[in-house]
Structures are given as C-alpha cells and as structure tokens.
Design a protein around this motif. Structure first.
Motif, short mmCIF file in Angstrom:
data_model
loop_
_atom_site.label_atom_id
_atom_site.label_comp_id
_atom_site.label_asym_id
_atom_site.label_seq_id
_atom_site.Cartn_x
_atom_site.Cartn_y
_atom_site.Cartn_z
N GLU A 1 -15.47 4.85 -1.12
CA GLU A 1 -16.50 5.41 -0.24
C GLU A 1 -16.37 6.93 -0.10
O GLU A 1 -17.25 7.56 0.48
CB GLU A 1 -16.42 4.77 1.15
CG GLU A 1 -16.97 3.37 1.21
CD GLU A 1 -17.04 2.84 2.62
OE1 GLU A 1 -17.21 3.63 3.58
OE2 GLU A 1 -16.93 1.61 2.77
N THR B 1 -3.99 6.66 1.07
CA THR B 1 -3.15 5.72 0.34
C THR B 1 -3.78 5.47 -1.02
O THR B 1 -4.85 6.00 -1.33
CB THR B 1 -3.00 4.38 1.10
OG1 THR B 1 -4.23 3.66 1.01
CG2 THR B 1 -2.61 4.60 2.55
N SER C 1 -10.92 3.40 9.00
CA SER C 1 -10.47 3.46 7.60
C SER C 1 -11.65 3.18 6.69
O SER C 1 -12.64 2.57 7.10
CB SER C 1 -9.34 2.46 7.34
OG SER C 1 -9.82 1.13 7.40
N ALA C 2 -11.54 3.64 5.46
CA ALA C 2 -12.58 3.41 4.45
C ALA C 2 -11.91 3.27 3.10
O ALA C 2 -10.92 3.96 2.81
CB ALA C 2 -13.57 4.57 4.44
N PRO C 3 -12.44 2.40 2.24
CA PRO C 3 -11.91 2.31 0.88
C PRO C 3 -12.06 3.64 0.15
O PRO C 3 -13.00 4.40 0.44
CB PRO C 3 -12.77 1.23 0.23
CG PRO C 3 -13.43 0.51 1.34
CD PRO C 3 -13.53 1.48 2.48
N ARG C 4 -11.18 3.92 -0.77
CA ARG C 4 -11.25 5.17 -1.53
C ARG C 4 -12.60 5.32 -2.23
O ARG C 4 -13.10 6.43 -2.41
CB ARG C 4 -10.13 5.21 -2.58
CG ARG C 4 -8.72 5.27 -2.04
CD ARG C 4 -8.31 6.66 -1.63
NE ARG C 4 -8.38 7.61 -2.71
CZ ARG C 4 -7.39 7.87 -3.56
NH1 ARG C 4 -6.23 7.25 -3.42
NH2 ARG C 4 -7.54 8.75 -4.52
N ARG D 1 -5.24 2.93 -1.76
CA ARG D 1 -6.38 2.04 -1.55
C ARG D 1 -7.47 2.62 -0.65
O ARG D 1 -8.64 2.29 -0.81
CB ARG D 1 -5.91 0.73 -0.90
CG ARG D 1 -4.93 -0.03 -1.71
CD ARG D 1 -4.49 -1.28 -0.97
NE ARG D 1 -3.30 -1.84 -1.59
CZ ARG D 1 -2.59 -2.82 -1.06
NH1 ARG D 1 -2.95 -3.34 0.10
NH2 ARG D 1 -1.52 -3.28 -1.68
N ARG D 2 -7.07 3.44 0.35
CA ARG D 2 -8.07 3.85 1.34
C ARG D 2 -7.71 5.16 2.04
O ARG D 2 -6.61 5.67 1.90
CB ARG D 2 -8.27 2.74 2.37
CG ARG D 2 -7.00 2.32 3.05
CD ARG D 2 -7.15 1.00 3.80
NE ARG D 2 -5.84 0.61 4.28
CZ ARG D 2 -5.59 0.13 5.49
NH1 ARG D 2 -6.58 -0.05 6.33
NH2 ARG D 2 -4.38 -0.20 5.84
N LEU E 1 -7.21 6.57 5.72
CA LEU E 1 -6.91 6.13 7.09
C LEU E 1 -7.04 7.32 8.03
O LEU E 1 -6.56 8.42 7.71
CB LEU E 1 -5.49 5.59 7.21
CG LEU E 1 -5.10 4.39 6.37
CD1 LEU E 1 -3.61 4.12 6.52
CD2 LEU E 1 -5.89 3.18 6.80
N GLU F 1 0.85 -1.19 0.00
CA GLU F 1 0.00 0.00 0.00
C GLU F 1 0.89 1.24 0.00
O GLU F 1 1.83 1.34 0.77
CB GLU F 1 -0.89 -0.03 1.24
CG GLU F 1 -2.02 0.95 1.21
CD GLU F 1 -3.00 0.73 2.37
OE1 GLU F 1 -4.08 1.32 2.31
OE2 GLU F 1 -2.68 -0.02 3.32
#
Length: 199
Positions: A151, A113, A146-149, A115-116, A118, A18
């Motif tokens: 969202e 990141t 955290s949440a996925p990008r 991916r997400r 944070l 990541e």
C-alpha cells in the motif's frame, strides 16, 4: 528513551518471523492534513460561519474552530498531507489524532518491517520525566495503525520550508502524509525508514 529501547519494544510488537528493517521516532508534520474518514466527519456549516471562525481564530488564538484552524495551519505550516476522507493517509492521521483526545502527550514511532509499515504510539509522556516514566511510556507502546508494504507507493526525505528532515509517505491510493523530527535531531532514522519503504 534511546534507540535501543525503541527497537526492543518494536520487536515485541511484530508478528513471529517478521523482520524489522528500520524505525524512527517522529511526529506528523505541522500543517494542513487529510480530512477524517467519513464516519468521523462532523457537520460543518460553510459560508459566513467559516469566515467568522477564521477571524476569531486569528484574534483569539486560544479559541479554536475547525475552519479557522485549517486555514491557520495552511498559512503557517503549509500542507502536511493530502487524501480523500477514508484514504490511507486519512485513516493514519485519525489513528494518531483521535476524535476525542484525552489531552495526554504521546510520541509516534514509525517502523518498517519486511511485511508492513507500522505506526506505533507510546504511552503518555511527561515533560519532566524520569527513567521510570520513560520505561512506563515505552512499555505502553502499541500499534495504532499498520499497512502492508504494497500500500506504500514511495517514501522520501526532503526539505519543507526551513526543515530539511521531512519524511513524506505516499500511498497507492494517491494520499500522503508527512512526518518530521525537531531541527536539532538527526534525520538519519527518517532516511532509513524512507530507504526501507522504497526498497
């Protein structure tokens, strides 16, 4: 604590492979925030009790009542987030402000990141800290939420009242939450987070 220390700790918290795109030290903006998730909601009697709590809150600032606090936040600071109980903004705000706080001060660290998103919380910090205290607080930093990008619908930095550096993160469920830095600090890290989330 400097930016390099924060980045080094974030690199330890992400998953293998990541890539960290941006990070910023920020706090949830002052003002009215989303209600807590449904499982955290305490029963609140509406009506005269709320009016009385607002009046008592204004007359005795050290005494706090939920209804009075929310009205004072709205008048003094405006809105710092919206969303239904259980929305992304509601869950994020609850992760940073637990129902039973221990009274210790912690800083919030946002990281984006590939991916997400944070949201990290440092260990307890002291007002008059030395280098060892700062290193300990940084070593205790953990991912609070955290949440996925996917969202995150959008992110932007703009003016809110007298603060030109307020980051607003909108989620795909329609909720949003704002983060700020003190007026004297640079808004560049917040703008980098917004750019990374919007890319």
């Amino acid at each position: 604590m400097d930016e390099t220390s924060h980045r080094a700790r974030i690199d330890q918290l992400v998953e293998p492979g990541e890539r960290v795109l941006a990070h910023a030290l920020a706090e949830v903006g002052g003002g009215l925030t989303p209600p807590p998730p449904p499982d955290d909601v305490a029963p609140d009697a509406p009506g005269r009790r709320t009016v009385a709590s607002v009046l008592l809150n204004l007359l005795v600032p050290l005494a706090t009542w939920h209804g009075g606090d929310r009205l004072v936040d709205l008048i003094g600071w405006g809105t710092a987030g919206r969303g239904a109980p259980g929305s992304a903004a509601s869950r994020l705000h609850r992760a940073l402000n637990p129902a039973r706080p221990d009274g210790k001060v912690r800083h919030t660290l946002l990281a984006v990141t590939d991916r997400r998103l944070l949201v990290c919380v440092t260990g307890a910090v002291k007002v008059l800290s030395n280098r060892e205290d700062d290193e300990r607080a940084l070593a205790e930093t953990r991912v609070a939420w955290s949440a996925p990008r996917a969202e995150v619908a959008s992110a932007r930095v703009g003016w809110h009242r007298l603060n030109p550096k307020r980051l607003r993160i909108d989620f795909t469920d329609g909720s949003w939450l704002a983060f700020t830095v003190p007026i004297a600090e640079s808004g560049r890290p917040l703008r980098a987070v917004a750019a990374a989330l919007s890319a």
